[in-house]
Motif scaffolding. Structure first.
Motif, mmCIF file in Angstrom:
data_model
loop_
_atom_site.group_PDB
_atom_site.id
_atom_site.type_symbol
_atom_site.label_atom_id
_atom_site.label_comp_id
_atom_site.label_asym_id
_atom_site.label_seq_id
_atom_site.Cartn_x
_atom_site.Cartn_y
_atom_site.Cartn_z
ATOM 1 N N LEU A 1 0.852 -1.197 0.000
ATOM 2 C CA LEU A 1 0.000 0.000 0.000
ATOM 3 C C LEU A 1 0.884 1.242 0.000
ATOM 4 C CD1 LEU A 1 -2.552 -0.950 2.826
ATOM 5 C CD2 LEU A 1 -3.070 -0.761 0.400
ATOM 6 N N LYS B 1 -5.466 2.372 3.274
ATOM 7 C CA LYS B 1 -6.664 1.558 3.129
ATOM 8 C C LYS B 1 -6.569 0.719 1.854
ATOM 9 C CE LYS B 1 -8.731 2.101 6.843
ATOM 10 N NZ LYS B 1 -8.896 0.906 7.703
ATOM 11 N N PRO B 2 -6.906 -0.559 1.973
ATOM 12 C CA PRO B 2 -6.832 -1.442 0.807
ATOM 13 C C PRO B 2 -7.693 -0.921 -0.340
ATOM 14 C CG PRO B 2 -7.264 -2.699 2.801
ATOM 15 C CD PRO B 2 -7.341 -1.259 3.179
ATOM 16 N N LEU C 1 -5.533 -4.187 -4.757
ATOM 17 C CA LEU C 1 -5.019 -5.107 -3.748
ATOM 18 C C LEU C 1 -5.989 -6.262 -3.523
ATOM 19 C CD1 LEU C 1 -3.233 -6.136 -1.457
ATOM 20 C CD2 LEU C 1 -4.091 -4.315 -0.001
ATOM 21 N N ARG C 2 -7.270 -5.910 -3.425
ATOM 22 C CA ARG C 2 -8.276 -6.945 -3.193
ATOM 23 C C ARG C 2 -8.287 -7.986 -4.305
ATOM 24 N NH1 ARG C 2 -11.600 -2.868 -2.002
ATOM 25 N NH2 ARG C 2 -11.389 -2.443 0.220
ATOM 26 N N LEU D 1 -4.936 -3.439 7.460
ATOM 27 C CA LEU D 1 -5.270 -4.724 6.840
ATOM 28 C C LEU D 1 -6.472 -5.446 7.437
ATOM 29 C CD1 LEU D 1 -1.647 -6.118 6.519
ATOM 30 C CD2 LEU D 1 -2.999 -5.016 4.731
ATOM 31 N N LEU E 1 -9.218 -6.993 5.363
ATOM 32 C CA LEU E 1 -8.823 -8.091 4.476
ATOM 33 C C LEU E 1 -8.536 -9.372 5.252
ATOM 34 C CD1 LEU E 1 -6.325 -6.207 2.174
ATOM 35 C CD2 LEU E 1 -8.641 -6.899 1.589
#
Ligand SMILES: [Mg+2]
Length: 182
Positions: free
Chosen positions: A39, A45-46, A50-51, A79, A82
């Protein structure tokens, strides 16, 4: 000495890693730095990228574990949604965090790679722990970890490495330098 800072691979971004390349090199586990690797340091924040990448890795059976020098609290804030596993206070460039990750998650070192944007911490700790390493470009160029001194050291070290080893080029897929190809 210099060898301990030399990355096995160089990649433009962690997100360039795909299941096919990882399988080719027998990599089943990714240990990754957080700030500026996974990140941007200033946006913890994701995001969808990334997801999506994590989903692909999970589908391919690749474990992804964050190994960060930050406190557990800071890593957790970034994180938690996630549910990613992580090792905090890793104390890179020592091998502490990486050894802890290998033991905690029962990882075979030969199937594990350490990914990060810094030679002095990420690459050095991975090499010293006896696993392969991937240097990636920082996601954001100006970052907080870097005192000017730190940034200067990274640039200097990279120049020295390039002078002493061949094939240290940024790539968009995992490729070994010519002298190490089997
Ligand atoms: Mg970093």
């Amino acid at each position: 000495m210099l060898q301990s800072f030399k990355p096995t691979f160089m990649l433009n971004s962690l997100y360039d890693l795909d299941a096919e390349q990882l399988a080719y090199f027998g990599i089943k586990n990714i240990l990754t730095d957080l700030d500026n690797t996974l990140l941007p340091w200033n946006n913890k924040k994701p995001d969808d990228r990334l997801r999506l990448w994590l989903q692909k890795m999970t589908k391919a059976g690749i474990k992804v574990i964050v190994v960060s020098n930050n406190s557990a609290q800071r890593v957790d804030i970034a994180l938690e949604e996630l549910g990613m596993p992580f090792i905090a206070r890793a104390m890179k460039p020592t091998v502490k965090g990486i050894k802890e990750a290998l033991t905690t998650y029962h990882l075979n070192p030969d199937e594990t790679v350490m990914v990060g944007d810094q030679l002095i911490t990420d690459v050095c700790s991975g090499n010293r722990a006896g696993i392969r390493t991937i240097l990636v470009k920082p996601l954001v160029n100006s970052d907080a970890w870097n005192t000017l001194m730190n940034r200067f050291m990274e640039h200097y070290l990279f120049k020295v490495l390039k002078r002493n080893f061949t094939g240290l080029e940024w790539r968009d897929k995992l490729t070994l330098p010519p002298d190490q190809q089997r």
